[in-house]
Enzyme design. Structure first.
Site, PDB file in Angstrom:
ATOM      1  CE  LYS A  87      -4.297   1.094   2.627  1.00 52.37           C
ATOM      2  NZ  LYS A  87      -5.161   0.891   3.725  1.00 52.37           N
TER       3      LYS A  87
HETATM    4  C1  E4P Z   1      -8.231   1.825   3.627  1.00 55.38           C
HETATM    5  O1  E4P Z   1      -7.528   1.478   3.131  1.00 55.38           O
HETATM    6  C2  E4P Z   1      -8.321   2.482   4.708  1.00 55.38           C
HETATM    7  O2  E4P Z   1      -7.530   1.796   5.661  1.00 55.38           O
HETATM    8  C3  E4P Z   1      -9.669   3.037   5.358  1.00 55.38           C
HETATM    9  O3  E4P Z   1     -10.681   2.551   4.730  1.00 55.38           O
HETATM   10  C4  E4P Z   1      -9.628   4.203   6.074  1.00 55.38           C
HETATM   11  O4  E4P Z   1     -10.763   4.354   6.861  1.00 55.38           O
HETATM   12  P1  E4P Z   1     -11.157   5.623   7.851  1.00 55.38           P
HETATM   13  O5  E4P Z   1     -11.397   6.722   7.078  1.00 55.38           O
HETATM   14  O6  E4P Z   1     -12.336   4.932   8.480  1.00 55.38           O
HETATM   15  O7  E4P Z   1     -10.039   5.807   8.722  1.00 55.38           O
END
Ligand code: E4P
Length: 218
Positions: A87
């Site tokens: 990522k």
């Molecule tokens: C995606 O890969 C992220 O980890 C995640 O969806 C972030 O979500 P949040 O805005 O609830 O922290």
């Protein structure tokens, strides 16, 4: 549309993986740090444990923000398990790194995507997934689902194979709209996905069926 679980918690992963509701995992540094795991080696061991619980893509995020360091970190993460997806944040050095990883057959998830053009640039660099953050756009008074819709149109215009991974999901409604728009994947927290099969009429209907059956048992 595939369902991924947005967590680093092993119990949550095991439960929803056993139920066959999810086919992949996304993590991020905030979710990992919530577990209180200290040190890079222990983080890497934790990613390996996650991969042992589910046979599907597991996004592990780099902490680095400069090209050379992203490459080193991403290569190390990718060696932990065949299912690791590196990522990478949506920054210039991240895009360059995604291009490198793509040429070297390493899967990537471009994270923190908040505009259609960011998604297009990530796809052109060869990202396997792009992660538009729906909820965080809603939080600032914009419409996160509009972003998913725009990216879908753009990717279809150019036959792009990069998958749209709807992230920062806050509700079932987000998930339903993602499916209508044609997102390839959504990732949602445990509390949302645990209840995804629930409908009050299913429960009351089942109760009635079982009550009627039991009446015939003397
Ligand atoms: C995606 O890969 C992220 O980890 C995640 O969806 C972030 O979500 P949040 O805005 O609830 O922290």
């Amino acid at each position: 549309m595939d369902f991924f679980l947005d967590t680093a918690d092993l119990n949550e992963i095991k439960e929803l993986s056993d139920l066959k509701i999810i086919s992949g995992i996304t993590t991020n540094p905030s979710l990992m740090s919530k577990l209180g795991i200290k040190g890079k080696q222990n983080w890497n061991n934790h990613y390996k444990k996650i991969c042992s619980l589910i046979d599907g893509p597991v996004s592990a995020e780099v902490i680095s923000t400069s090209y050379d360091e992203i490459i080193d970190e991403g290569l190390e993460l990718s060696k932990l398990n065949k299912n690791i997806v590196v990522k990478v944040p949506m920054i210039n050095d991240g895009i360059k790194a995604i291009s490198f990883f793509s040429k070297n057959k390493i899967k990537t998830n471009c994270t923190l995507v908040f505009s259609p053009i960011q998604a297009l640039i990530a796809a052109k660099a060869g990202a396997t997934y792009v992660s538009p953050f729906i909820g965080r756009l809603d939080d600032i008074g914009e419409n996160g689902l509009d972003l998913i819709e725009s990216i879908r149109i753009i990717f279809d215009n150019y036959n792009m194979t990069t998958k749209i991974l709807g992230a920062s999901i806050r509700s079932n409604t987000h998930i339903e709209h993602c499916a209508e728009i044609g997102a390839d994947v959504i990732t949602a927290p445990y509390q949302t996905l645990k209840k995804i099969t629930y409908h009050k009429l299913t429960d009351s209907g089942l109760k009635k069926f079982l009550d009627d059956y039991n009446k015939t048992m003397v």
